[in-house]
Design a protein around this motif. Structure first.
Motif, PDB file in Angstrom:
ATOM      1  N   GLY A 175       0.789  -1.232   0.000  1.00  0.00           N
ATOM      2  CA  GLY A 175       0.000   0.000   0.000  1.00  0.00           C
ATOM      3  C   GLY A 175       0.817   1.274   0.000  1.00  0.00           C
ATOM      4  N   ALA A 176       2.139   1.170   0.167  1.00  0.00           N
ATOM      5  CA  ALA A 176       2.974   2.384   0.170  1.00  0.00           C
ATOM      6  C   ALA A 176       3.462   2.647  -1.247  1.00  0.00           C
ATOM      7  CB  ALA A 176       4.160   2.194   1.098  1.00  0.00           C
ATOM      8  N   LEU A 177       3.586   3.915  -1.586  1.00  0.00           N
ATOM      9  CA  LEU A 177       4.096   4.257  -2.913  1.00  0.00           C
ATOM     10  C   LEU A 177       5.539   3.806  -3.033  1.00  0.00           C
ATOM     11  CD1 LEU A 177       2.723   7.904  -3.403  1.00  0.00           C
ATOM     12  CD2 LEU A 177       1.722   5.759  -4.212  1.00  0.00           C
ATOM     13  N   SER A 178       5.906   3.365  -4.226  1.00  0.00           N
ATOM     14  CA  SER A 178       7.312   3.028  -4.485  1.00  0.00           C
ATOM     15  C   SER A 178       8.102   4.341  -4.531  1.00  0.00           C
ATOM     16  CB  SER A 178       7.433   2.306  -5.824  1.00  0.00           C
ATOM     17  OG  SER A 178       7.185   3.220  -6.877  1.00  0.00           O
ATOM     18  N   PRO A 179       9.438   4.262  -4.438  1.00  0.00           N
ATOM     19  CA  PRO A 179      10.226   5.502  -4.534  1.00  0.00           C
ATOM     20  C   PRO A 179       9.934   6.284  -5.813  1.00  0.00           C
ATOM     21  CG  PRO A 179      11.594   3.707  -3.714  1.00  0.00           C
ATOM     22  CD  PRO A 179      10.273   3.093  -4.100  1.00  0.00           C
ATOM     23  N   LEU A 180       9.743   5.572  -6.923  1.00  0.00           N
ATOM     24  CA  LEU A 180       9.432   6.265  -8.182  1.00  0.00           C
ATOM     25  C   LEU A 180       8.080   6.967  -8.076  1.00  0.00           C
ATOM     26  CD1 LEU A 180       9.987   6.875 -11.186  1.00  0.00           C
ATOM     27  CD2 LEU A 180       8.907   4.686 -11.742  1.00  0.00           C
ATOM     28  N   GLN A 181       7.108   6.289  -7.546  1.00  0.00           N
ATOM     29  CA  GLN A 181       5.787   6.915  -7.396  1.00  0.00           C
ATOM     30  C   GLN A 181       5.862   8.117  -6.443  1.00  0.00           C
ATOM     31  OE1 GLN A 181       3.918   3.140  -6.302  1.00  0.00           O
ATOM     32  NE2 GLN A 181       2.442   3.434  -7.955  1.00  0.00           N
TER      33      GLN A 181
ATOM     34  N   ALA B 227       9.079   4.333 -17.076  1.00  0.00           N
ATOM     35  CA  ALA B 227      10.222   4.740 -16.254  1.00  0.00           C
ATOM     36  C   ALA B 227      10.772   3.560 -15.464  1.00  0.00           C
ATOM     37  CB  ALA B 227       9.792   5.861 -15.304  1.00  0.00           C
ATOM     38  N   SER B 228       9.890   2.668 -15.032  1.00  0.00           N
ATOM     39  CA  SER B 228      10.354   1.492 -14.289  1.00  0.00           C
ATOM     40  C   SER B 228      11.252   0.627 -15.156  1.00  0.00           C
ATOM     41  CB  SER B 228       9.160   0.653 -13.817  1.00  0.00           C
ATOM     42  OG  SER B 228       8.355   1.397 -12.966  1.00  0.00           O
TER      43      SER B 228
ATOM     44  N   ALA C 265      11.172  14.186 -12.001  1.00  0.00           N
ATOM     45  CA  ALA C 265      10.846  13.152 -11.012  1.00  0.00           C
ATOM     46  C   ALA C 265      11.709  11.914 -11.233  1.00  0.00           C
ATOM     47  CB  ALA C 265       9.363  12.790 -11.107  1.00  0.00           C
ATOM     48  N   VAL C 266      11.847  11.496 -12.482  1.00  0.00           N
ATOM     49  CA  VAL C 266      12.638  10.292 -12.754  1.00  0.00           C
ATOM     50  C   VAL C 266      14.111  10.547 -12.427  1.00  0.00           C
ATOM     51  CG1 VAL C 266      13.323   8.618 -14.508  1.00  0.00           C
ATOM     52  CG2 VAL C 266      11.000   9.545 -14.523  1.00  0.00           C
TER      53      VAL C 266
END
Ligand code: FES
Ligand code: FES
Length: 914
Positions: free
Chosen positions: A83-89, A111-112, A146-147
């Motif tokens: 449920g936690a956002l990934s670092p990219l998100q 991006a992933s 962001a990326v």
């Protein structure tokens, strides 16, 4: 034909029993319920459906399910762990990389893929890897940032304290849901038993038709439940923005006026309605020559597109100030020209979608929209119901830009659901969206302007014809708004400006980020450049001499009391301008093949409706448990209204922004905040949110007789009020409560102070205006007619930047659309009805953008704020056109400046014809 297919999706083994030719995107959405994967085109053009297949990005709309048997698929839902956002998100959230959010899942997956192979990519690598995904909102800059930020420490800004939310770079309050793929858009939600609806549309721009016997269709397609025609409409078979102009039929009655007009609707299973070819439907067409374009529509004896308008003029506008002829007589220099622009498509990545269901004698409408209250009224009058009988629940909106102000699926699904007493859903295909929806008005503008020897404007004469297509939509608004704005952000003592909205057999032209003002800006900025050249003055300094400022009087006779920050915009821009112009001239002096040029564009834009009431009402309530909810009717279409309203209301109330919950747009729960258009939500609804917050604060303070300076602290069901050394606790559980548990409700209403324009167009059409100056630096390949925009510097007076990240995002996105308008976008009915042939800017087209935010506070606005949505776009195309002239010596008068057009202009220039 189905066969079992086993696929690992987000680490879980899933079995599908579907036709192996089913598109993976559809299987994910309809079979597995993974609606985080979006469908923007179903044709491999937009990249919204991007997922990872065995770790590599693919367009899920181009992959057949049979191809993924035994393989591994990762969707946006698979990025977040527990449920936690990934670092990219998280980086996307922190950088404001998602606006409407419809492209975001695709961006994240692309991006992933990149980051898995290249953990520290270069800017060019990011742009390259994400190039297959289109975004219509962001201008891509914050996505790239962001990326790239993942290689650095992510910037986690601390949450703002009570009273400090306005001005903070608060992440979007609805951002996490969009970035996680959880936010439901128009096509993402419908009752399980919903039928599908497909509109059958005219292939002709002008034709009469008769409908034959449809009964055989039911025999051939057992899933077909109903064929709806105009005769089925129980109320008024017409809709339109203006209460007195409901001229567009829900379903055509024997006559169509544009290619793409809805003729009938098929309702049934998805397989049935999409399995019926248009050719199967017994329609006998009698096609006629269409009235195509402004010249044809205004020609003597032209057929009338609508019988009520025999001259094909739907509406006219006028602003007249002082003696224009005298202004030209005393002038030292005069410039003139005729400018032309094309149809421009909104190209929001989310096609129109929604569902309706009947609940007793009421109707519920779930839809992607910019205007839930207007949808409610339109739908009710089509069904012959009182507006209160219709409830609109806005979905997340995957981009609007004005195009989702008009109804689309709403009356169709409402009609079907009402008559069948079954839920009915509809999703436009991409070509259908482009055929049926409104466009930016093509314009033909003749204008001339004059100035004195010391560079002061003395007169302007302007006439603009705007192709408003087959139905009214926002044509009258464009006709009204253009004459007010067409003198540009300048002091012009004598003006005669006229406009006409002209009916043709084309898609209705409606609202598109600027209501005709971007087209007019090409003309007024072209005139400024020509006049400056004629008197030997620098183009920026010429504008500075004439710039509107506090105390100036506009062409409508309005005195600007405050917040007219164009001079400051120009001051901020000047160092960039001088430096860039000098560099470009040095570059060209070296006689290189590729020419460089730098141009400038200025703009102004009235926030809100023109000379008419456009109130907004906001409410904020606290319940017995201490939960505070902002009931916000201002729809967030990606521009960030949700976040801005919460920031403003929290500060007015005096509590941390994190304490506010939020309900948006539901007509059963929120008051009418008007439509999300005309750059009005921050200014108008923001003020209402401020007043609502203050109202609730007063009510709380009154309970303890505390002074205005008291602070409010929330502690569960207790509110602590500190007033100097005194401290009072309010036990919310002991206050009388409504059935829902609410104990206090604050309300704020704001209607910007304007006046009607008189017969000469004189008056106060807007309470405030946004101002900007943008500079474009371009490189032109004269051999190919290609223009590359290298850099944009944008100085914008926004009054107060409630959320600087969002302001920058609006500027970036506006510039992208302005660049498209200038260089590539041209909608041709029957020609560019998909995202393959209709070009919008991609990562590779976008330049480096520098934002200079000027805060010249608007006293009437919330904390000094005013609008930025439309101002962001308007100056870009003129700046690019000016830069092309600086680079090549060729002055362009037609947008878009496609390579063919520019090449032709360069050749004509070389031959001395231009
Ligand atoms: S939906 Fe697949 S590329 Fe557009
Ligand atoms: S945020 Fe990319 S399309 Fe809206």
């Amino acid at each position: 034909m189905t066969r079992p297919i086993t696929v690992t999706v987000n680490g879980e083994t899933r079995r599908l029993a579907v036709d192996p030719l089913t598109r993976l995107a559809h299987a994910l959405r309809f079979e597995l319920g993974l609606t985080g994967t979006k469908v923007g085109c179903d044709a491999g053009d937009c990249g919204a459906c991007t997922v990872l297949l065995d770790g590599r990005q693919v367009c899920a709309c181009l992959v057949a399910v049979g191809q993924v048997d035994g393989r591994s698929v990762t969707t946006v839902e698979g990025l977040a762990a527990d449920g936690a956002l990934s670092p990219l998100q998280q980086a996307f959230l922190d950088h404001g990389a998602a606006q409407c959010g419809i492209c975001t899942p695709g961006m994240l997956m692309a991006a992933s893929d990149l980051l898995a192979r290249t953990p520290s990519p270069s800017r060019a690598q990011v742009k390259d890897a994400l190039a297959g995904v289109l975004c219509r909102c962001t201008g891509y800059q914050k996505i790239v940032e962001a990326v790239l930020s993942l290689a650095e420490d992510p910037p986690h800004a601390p949450a703002p304290a009570a009273g400090a939310a306005v001005g903070a770079r608060l992440p979007k309050v609805d951002g996490a849901a969009k970035i996680a793929g959880r936010a439901p858009f128009g096509a993402d939600r419908a009752p399980a038993d919903a039928l599908w609806l497909r509109a059958v549309r005219s292939p002709h721009a002008r034709a009469d038709f008769t409908l034959g016997e449809v009964a055989p269709l039911f025999d051939r397609h057992p899933g077909l439940v109903r064929v709806l025609t105009a005769a089925d409409v129980p109320g008024h078979n017409g809709f339109g923005i203006y209460p007195h102009i409901k001229d567009q039929p829900v379903l055509a009655e024997g006559r169509v006026r544009y290619r793409g007009e809805a003729v009938l609707a098929l309702v049934g299973t998805r397989e049935a309605v999409y399995g019926i070819a248009d050719e199967e439907i017994p329609i006998a067409w009698a096609a006629k020559d269409p009235v195509a374009g402004l010249a044809a529509a205004l020609a003597a004896h032209a057929p009338a597109v609508q019988a009520e308008h025999p001259d094909n003029v739907l509406a006219r506008g006028l602003v007249r100030k002082d003696d224009v002829a005298a202004g030209f007589e005393e002038a030292h220099a005069v410039a003139e020209g005729t400018w032309r622009t094309a149809f421009v498509e909104h190209a929001y990545i989310e096609p129109e979608a929604g569902y309706a269901r009947r609940i007793g004698d009421e109707l519920e409408l779930w839809v992607s929209t910019q205007s839930p209250y207007m949808d409610r009224e339109e739908t009710a009058q089509v069904l012959g119901l009182a507006p209160e009988k219709v409830r609109t629940i806005p979905s997340a909106c995957g981009g609007g830009f004005g195009g989702k102000l008009d109804v689309s699926v709403q009356p169709l699904v409402a009609l079907a659901a009402w008559l069948l007493d079954r839920p009915v859903r509809c999703e436009y295909t991409r070509p259908e969206s482009m055929q049926a929806s409104t466009k930016r008005h093509p314009a033909r503008i003749r204008a001339r302007a004059a100035c004195t020897g010391d560079g002061r404007l003395s007169a302007l004469e302007f006439h603009g014809d705007f192709d408003t297509g087959a139905y009214a939509s926002w044509g009258p608004t464009v006709a009204d708004r253009v004459p007010v704005h067409c003198s540009g952000p300048y002091v012009v003592p004598r003006v005669r400006a006229t406009s006409a909205a002209v009916l043709t057999n084309a898609p209705p032209s409606g609202a598109f980020r600027g209501f005709g003002v971007p087209q007019a800006a090409l003309a007024h900025e072209g005139l400024m450049d020509m006049l400056a050249e004629r008197i030997g003055m620098d183009p920026l300094e010429f504008r500075a001499v004439n710039a509107l400022r506090a105390g100036s009087v506009t062409a409508t006779g309005q005195t600007l009391e405050a917040s007219a920050g164009l001079p400051r915009c120009l001051d901020e821009l000047r160092p960039y301008w001088r430096d860039s112009r000098a560099r470009a001239e040095a570059h060209n002096a070296a006689a290189r093949t590729l020419r460089r040029g730098v141009g400038i564009g200025c703009m102004w834009y009235g926030c809100g409706n023109t000379s008419m009431s456009n109130p907004s009402t906001m409410e904020v309530a606290i319940d017995r448990g201490g939960r505070i909810t902002l009931y916000n009717g201002a729809v967030d279409i990606g521009q960030g209204a949700n976040t801005v309203m919460v920031q403003i209301c929290a500060d007015a109330l005096g509590v941390p922004v994190s304490r506010l919950c939020h309900v948006m747009g539901d007509t059963a729960l929120t008051a009418d905040a008007g439509k999300s258009s005309a750059s009005r939500q921050t200014f108008v609804s923001g003020k209402a949110a401020e007043l609502a917050g203050r109202d609730l604060r007063h009510q709380i303070l009154r309970l303890t007789n505390a002074s205005e300076d008291a602070s409010i602290e929330l502690d569960g069901a207790r509110v602590r009020v500190r007033d100097g050394t005194a401290c009072h606790d309010i036990d919310l559980g002991h206050l009388p409560a409504a059935a829902c548990g609410e104990v206090l409700r604050g309300r704020g209403q704001f209607d910007p102070p304007t006046t009607k324009l008189d017969e000469n167009g004189q008056g106060k059409p807007y309470a405030t205006y946004g101002f900007a100056a943008q500079m474009a630096e371009v490189e032109v390949d004269p051999e190919l007619g290609l223009v590359r925009v290298l850099r944009l510097v944008a100085a914008h007076d926004v009054g107060r930047a409630v959320n600087p990240t969002q302001v920058e995002g609006q500027i970036h996105g506006g510039i992208a659309q302005g660049l498209g308008l200038a260089l590539m976008e041209e909608y041709v009915p029957g020609g560019t009805e998909n995202l393959h042939d209709y070009l919008i800017p991609t990562f590779g087209d976008m330049p480096e953008i520098t934002c200079l935010i000027i805060e010249d506070p608007e006293p009437v606005g919330p904390y000094g704020a005013k609008g930025i949505g439309e101002p962001a776009l308007i100056a870009t195309a003129p700046a690019i056109f000016g830069a092309i002239h600086h680079a090549t010596g060729v002055r362009l008068f037609e947008a878009p400046a496609t390579p063919q057009r520019l090449r032709a202009a360069l050749l004509a220039h070389a031959q001395g014809k231009a």
